[in-house]
Design an enzyme around this catalytic site. Structure first.
Site, PDB file in Angstrom:
ATOM      1  N   CYS A 153      -6.040  -2.865   2.486  1.00 37.44           N
ATOM      2  CA  CYS A 153      -5.761  -2.656   3.904  1.00 37.44           C
ATOM      3  C   CYS A 153      -7.020  -2.673   4.788  1.00 37.44           C
ATOM      4  O   CYS A 153      -7.525  -3.730   5.115  1.00 37.44           O
ATOM      5  CB  CYS A 153      -4.960  -1.369   4.079  1.00 37.44           C
ATOM      6  SG  CYS A 153      -4.050  -1.364   5.644  1.00 37.44           S
ATOM      7  N   GLU A 213       0.858  -1.192   0.000  1.00 32.32           N
ATOM      8  CA  GLU A 213       0.000   0.000   0.000  1.00 32.32           C
ATOM      9  C   GLU A 213       0.896   1.244   0.000  1.00 32.32           C
ATOM     10  O   GLU A 213       1.921   1.293   0.674  1.00 32.32           O
ATOM     11  CB  GLU A 213      -0.895   0.011   1.255  1.00 32.32           C
ATOM     12  CG  GLU A 213      -1.851   1.208   1.282  1.00 32.32           C
ATOM     13  CD  GLU A 213      -2.849   1.171   2.444  1.00 32.32           C
ATOM     14  OE1 GLU A 213      -2.540   0.554   3.478  1.00 32.32           O
ATOM     15  OE2 GLU A 213      -3.931   1.772   2.295  1.00 32.32           O
ATOM     16  N   LYS A 231      -9.815   2.046  -2.637  1.00 31.54           N
ATOM     17  CA  LYS A 231     -10.115   1.604  -1.267  1.00 31.54           C
ATOM     18  C   LYS A 231     -11.554   1.969  -0.913  1.00 31.54           C
ATOM     19  O   LYS A 231     -11.958   3.133  -1.001  1.00 31.54           O
ATOM     20  CB  LYS A 231      -9.131   2.272  -0.308  1.00 31.54           C
ATOM     21  CG  LYS A 231      -9.080   1.716   1.092  1.00 31.54           C
ATOM     22  CD  LYS A 231      -7.923   2.381   1.850  1.00 31.54           C
ATOM     23  CE  LYS A 231      -7.577   1.713   3.147  1.00 31.54           C
ATOM     24  NZ  LYS A 231      -6.330   2.276   3.732  1.00 31.54           N
TER      25      LYS A 231
HETATM   26  N1  LIG Z   1      -3.950   1.375   7.203  1.00 34.18           N
HETATM   27  C1  LIG Z   1      -5.141   0.819   7.081  1.00 34.18           C
HETATM   28  O1  LIG Z   1      -5.870   1.056   6.138  1.00 34.18           O
HETATM   29  C2  LIG Z   1      -5.682  -0.144   8.081  1.00 34.18           C
HETATM   30  C3  LIG Z   1      -4.994  -0.403   9.365  1.00 34.18           C
HETATM   31  O2  LIG Z   1      -3.851  -0.034   9.607  1.00 34.18           O
HETATM   32  C4  LIG Z   1      -5.798  -1.133  10.345  1.00 34.18           C
HETATM   33  O3  LIG Z   1      -6.928  -1.512  10.024  1.00 34.18           O
HETATM   34  O4  LIG Z   1      -5.341  -1.327  11.465  1.00 34.18           O
END
Ligand SMILES: NC(=O)CC(=O)C(=O)O
Length: 283
Positions: A160, A48, A119
């Site tokens: 994520c 990411e 996302k």
């Molecule tokens: N960074 C993200 O999108 C998610 C994350 O770090 C988490 O759900 O904990």
């Protein structure tokens, strides 16, 4: 498309980022070249926000249009040159009406953009004594599910925070996916608690492979990523896992394991759909 093979080699590139976009992209280029040369993967995954620092104040400055932006063009060229699929982590995307998205691009071996996933669930949390992060301060959420087809295997894409939403994974399973790939950047508060747990949960609930690719941990960064990029098999067992630093994880996926677990523990057909459902809403 019929399945051409049940085995697929993946290379997960856990990369260290910096504030220098060109250096970040060139690091990805170098590591992709190395992974191709040493391991000959069919599909390569990136982390990411691999071309930018992960922070709301940086997203607009680093954003690019897709597919004509600098990062997209580099990934497209590499995919074509090496005839591999590249699930290109995420980059901040400058979209229509000046909106910014956290977006994953997927490139085919011909260098074509086969999918773009924005996302869907923005990372807005406030953990007392831990981490506060509000992607919604600068980002907009995507509204589309994304499924790609690689050699006859359906693969869902999430990013994520999307992994925390079982409904999304279930919709992918319902659509026939055998794997979900999540470029991701958990942190030092949520990573130790939830990183492996969530991957094993999504794999177990839906009896499919879960693949995550994280940035390498950089303790001098404003946002410290957890690392530990991972492949979890449909039995919910961790098949492979990185440590914290820069690393290339190579995994040979045996898709026949999906059918094996689904036959031996047939929960999907045992659901009480007369009593409940997870359904996609028409937009
Ligand atoms: N960074 C993200 O999108 C998610 C994350 O770090 C988490 O759900 O904990």
């Amino acid at each position: 498309m019929s399945k051409t093979s049940n085995i697929m080699r993946l290379a997960l590139l856990q990369l260290k980022g910096s504030k220098d976009k060109v250096a970040n992209v060139q690091n990805a280029v170098t590591k992709i070249e190395a992974a191709v040369k040493e391991h000959k993967p069919r599909l390569i995954t990136l982390p990411e926000c691999f071309n930018a620092p992960y922070g709301t104040k940086y997203f607009r400055e680093y954003s690019e249009t897709i597919p004509d932006g600098y990062t997209s063009q580099q990934l497209s060229n590499l995919a074509r040159k090496h005839q591999v699929y590249i699930v290109g982590g995420t980059i901040p995307e400058l979209g229509e009406n000046d909106a910014i998205y956290n977006t994953c691009t997927v490139w085919s071996p011909t260098g074509d953009l086969v999918a773009k996933h924005r996302k869907m669930h923005l990372f807005d949390i406030d953990v007392k004594g831990g981490i506060r992060f509000k992607e919604s301060e600068t980002l907009s959420a995507g509204n589309d599910f994304t499924i790609i087809n690689v050699d006859g295997h359906k693969i869902g894409i999430g990013i994520c925070y999307d992994i925390r939403f079982e409904e999304m994974a279930r919709l992918y399973r319902n659509a026939g996916c055998e794997m979900i790939i999540y470029p991701a950047a958990f942190n030092m508060t949520t990573g130790p608690l939830h990183w492996e747990l969530l991957q094993r949960s999504r794999a177990n609930d839906n009896q499919l492979f879960v693949v995550t690719t994280s940035p390498a941990r950089d303790t001098s960064a404003e946002y410290v990523a957890y690392g530990h990029s991972m492949v979890v098999n449909p039995w919910a067992k961790v098949q492979q896992s990185a440590s914290e630093g820069e690393e290339i994880v190579v995994a040979d996926i045996d898709f026949s394991e999906v059918e094996q677990v689904r036959q031996q523990i047939p929960v999907f057909g045992q659901r009480r759909l007369d009593l409940y459902a997870t359904e996609r809403k028409a937009k």
